[in-house]
Design a protein around this motif. Sequence first.
Motif, PDB file in Angstrom:
ATOM      1  N   LYS A 116      -0.234  -6.452   7.828  1.00 29.64           N
ATOM      2  CA  LYS A 116      -1.501  -7.002   7.337  1.00 29.64           C
ATOM      3  C   LYS A 116      -2.084  -6.081   6.272  1.00 29.64           C
ATOM      4  O   LYS A 116      -2.083  -4.858   6.432  1.00 29.64           O
ATOM      5  CB  LYS A 116      -2.497  -7.138   8.497  1.00 29.64           C
ATOM      6  N   LEU A 117      -2.583  -6.665   5.204  1.00 31.32           N
ATOM      7  CA  LEU A 117      -3.162  -5.903   4.102  1.00 31.32           C
ATOM      8  C   LEU A 117      -4.222  -4.923   4.598  1.00 31.32           C
ATOM      9  O   LEU A 117      -4.283  -3.774   4.159  1.00 31.32           O
ATOM     10  CB  LEU A 117      -3.766  -6.862   3.066  1.00 31.32           C
ATOM     11  N   GLU A 118      -5.042  -5.344   5.539  1.00 28.58           N
ATOM     12  CA  GLU A 118      -6.131  -4.515   6.043  1.00 28.58           C
ATOM     13  C   GLU A 118      -5.628  -3.283   6.800  1.00 28.58           C
ATOM     14  O   GLU A 118      -6.390  -2.348   7.046  1.00 28.58           O
ATOM     15  CB  GLU A 118      -7.059  -5.322   6.965  1.00 28.58           C
ATOM     16  N   ASP A 119      -4.360  -3.274   7.154  1.00 24.36           N
ATOM     17  CA  ASP A 119      -3.786  -2.144   7.881  1.00 24.36           C
ATOM     18  C   ASP A 119      -2.994  -1.198   6.978  1.00 24.36           C
ATOM     19  O   ASP A 119      -2.483  -0.181   7.450  1.00 24.36           O
ATOM     20  CB  ASP A 119      -2.878  -2.643   9.006  1.00 24.36           C
ATOM     21  N   THR A 120      -2.899  -1.503   5.694  1.00 19.08           N
ATOM     22  CA  THR A 120      -2.146  -0.645   4.777  1.00 19.08           C
ATOM     23  C   THR A 120      -2.947   0.618   4.471  1.00 19.08           C
ATOM     24  O   THR A 120      -4.175   0.635   4.548  1.00 19.08           O
ATOM     25  CB  THR A 120      -1.810  -1.366   3.462  1.00 19.08           C
ATOM     26  N   TYR A 121      -2.231   1.663   4.105  1.00 16.63           N
ATOM     27  CA  TYR A 121      -2.903   2.935   3.836  1.00 16.63           C
ATOM     28  C   TYR A 121      -3.873   2.829   2.666  1.00 16.63           C
ATOM     29  O   TYR A 121      -4.996   3.343   2.742  1.00 16.63           O
ATOM     30  CB  TYR A 121      -1.889   4.067   3.588  1.00 16.63           C
ATOM     31  N   LEU A 122      -3.470   2.188   1.580  1.00 18.17           N
ATOM     32  CA  LEU A 122      -4.362   2.106   0.423  1.00 18.17           C
ATOM     33  C   LEU A 122      -5.640   1.336   0.738  1.00 18.17           C
ATOM     34  O   LEU A 122      -6.713   1.692   0.248  1.00 18.17           O
ATOM     35  CB  LEU A 122      -3.657   1.471  -0.776  1.00 18.17           C
ATOM     36  N   TYR A 123      -5.531   0.308   1.549  1.00 17.88           N
ATOM     37  CA  TYR A 123      -6.734  -0.433   1.943  1.00 17.88           C
ATOM     38  C   TYR A 123      -7.656   0.481   2.742  1.00 17.88           C
ATOM     39  O   TYR A 123      -8.856   0.542   2.502  1.00 17.88           O
ATOM     40  CB  TYR A 123      -6.367  -1.676   2.755  1.00 17.88           C
ATOM     41  N   LYS A 124      -7.084   1.210   3.693  1.00 15.47           N
ATOM     42  CA  LYS A 124      -7.893   2.128   4.503  1.00 15.47           C
ATOM     43  C   LYS A 124      -8.489   3.237   3.638  1.00 15.47           C
ATOM     44  O   LYS A 124      -9.634   3.643   3.843  1.00 15.47           O
ATOM     45  CB  LYS A 124      -7.056   2.724   5.631  1.00 15.47           C
ATOM     46  N   LEU A 125      -7.720   3.719   2.663  1.00 16.94           N
ATOM     47  CA  LEU A 125      -8.219   4.746   1.759  1.00 16.94           C
ATOM     48  C   LEU A 125      -9.418   4.231   0.968  1.00 16.94           C
ATOM     49  O   LEU A 125     -10.370   4.975   0.714  1.00 16.94           O
ATOM     50  CB  LEU A 125      -7.111   5.208   0.811  1.00 16.94           C
ATOM     51  N   SER A 126      -9.386   2.953   0.609  1.00 16.48           N
ATOM     52  CA  SER A 126     -10.508   2.382  -0.151  1.00 16.48           C
ATOM     53  C   SER A 126     -11.794   2.367   0.662  1.00 16.48           C
ATOM     54  O   SER A 126     -12.884   2.315   0.099  1.00 16.48           O
ATOM     55  CB  SER A 126     -10.166   0.960  -0.620  1.00 16.48           C
ATOM     56  N   LYS A 127     -11.674   2.413   1.974  1.00 12.48           N
ATOM     57  CA  LYS A 127     -12.836   2.397   2.857  1.00 12.48           C
ATOM     58  C   LYS A 127     -13.296   3.803   3.261  1.00 12.48           C
ATOM     59  O   LYS A 127     -14.330   3.947   3.910  1.00 12.48           O
ATOM     60  CB  LYS A 127     -12.537   1.590   4.130  1.00 12.48           C
ATOM     61  N   SER A 128     -12.515   4.824   2.925  1.00 16.29           N
ATOM     62  CA  SER A 128     -12.838   6.172   3.394  1.00 16.29           C
ATOM     63  C   SER A 128     -13.950   6.795   2.563  1.00 16.29           C
ATOM     64  O   SER A 128     -14.197   6.413   1.424  1.00 16.29           O
ATOM     65  CB  SER A 128     -11.593   7.061   3.380  1.00 16.29           C
ATOM     66  N   LYS A 129     -14.611   7.775   3.149  1.00 10.71           N
ATOM     67  CA  LYS A 129     -15.738   8.425   2.490  1.00 10.71           C
ATOM     68  C   LYS A 129     -15.235   9.422   1.463  1.00 10.71           C
ATOM     69  O   LYS A 129     -14.099   9.869   1.508  1.00 10.71           O
ATOM     70  CB  LYS A 129     -16.612   9.118   3.522  1.00 10.71           C
TER      71      LYS A 129
END
Length: 143
Positions: A116-129
Motif C-alpha cells: 500500500k502506498l501509505e506504507d511506503t517509506y517515502l510516504y511515511k517520510l513525507s509525514k515525518s517532522k
Amino acid sequence: LYLCASSNEDMTDGEIADMGLRLAGEVINYIQEWIPGNGLGRLSFIGHSLGGLIIRASLPYLEDYASKMHLFMTLSTPHLGYMYHNSKIVDAGMWFLKKWKGSKCLTELSMTDAPKLEDTYLYKLSKSKGLNWFKHVALLSSF
C-alpha cells in the motif's frame, strides 16, 4: 563552519532511514567537536539527489537543534520518488538494479517497498517532522 558529510559514501544501497541515522550521528558529532557549548548559531542543509532524502531522514534525530534550523535546500531530489517515468529503458534499468544489487534504496525510491502506498517509506517520510523547523525551504529541480 561547513561539513561535507561522508558517512554514507559507498553505502547508498541500503535503507534511506539507516542513511539518515548515520548522517544525524555525523552532524551531532561534528557540532559537539567543533562548536562548544551553545555556540551553534544556525544549521543549514544542502543536498543533491538522494542526499536530499537522506537529510530529511536525519531530521527526526536532530530535534534537539530544531530551533537552529535555517535553510533546507535540495537540488534534483526525488521527493516524490521515481514512480512517474515513461521510459522502458529506465524501467528495465531500475528492475535490473533492484534485482541484481538488491538495492533497498531503489525499492524505496520506486515506492515498491510496501503493497500500500501509505506504507511506503517515502510516504511515511513525507509525514515525518523536521521540514517545518526551517526558516527557509527551497526544493530546486528541472524537468
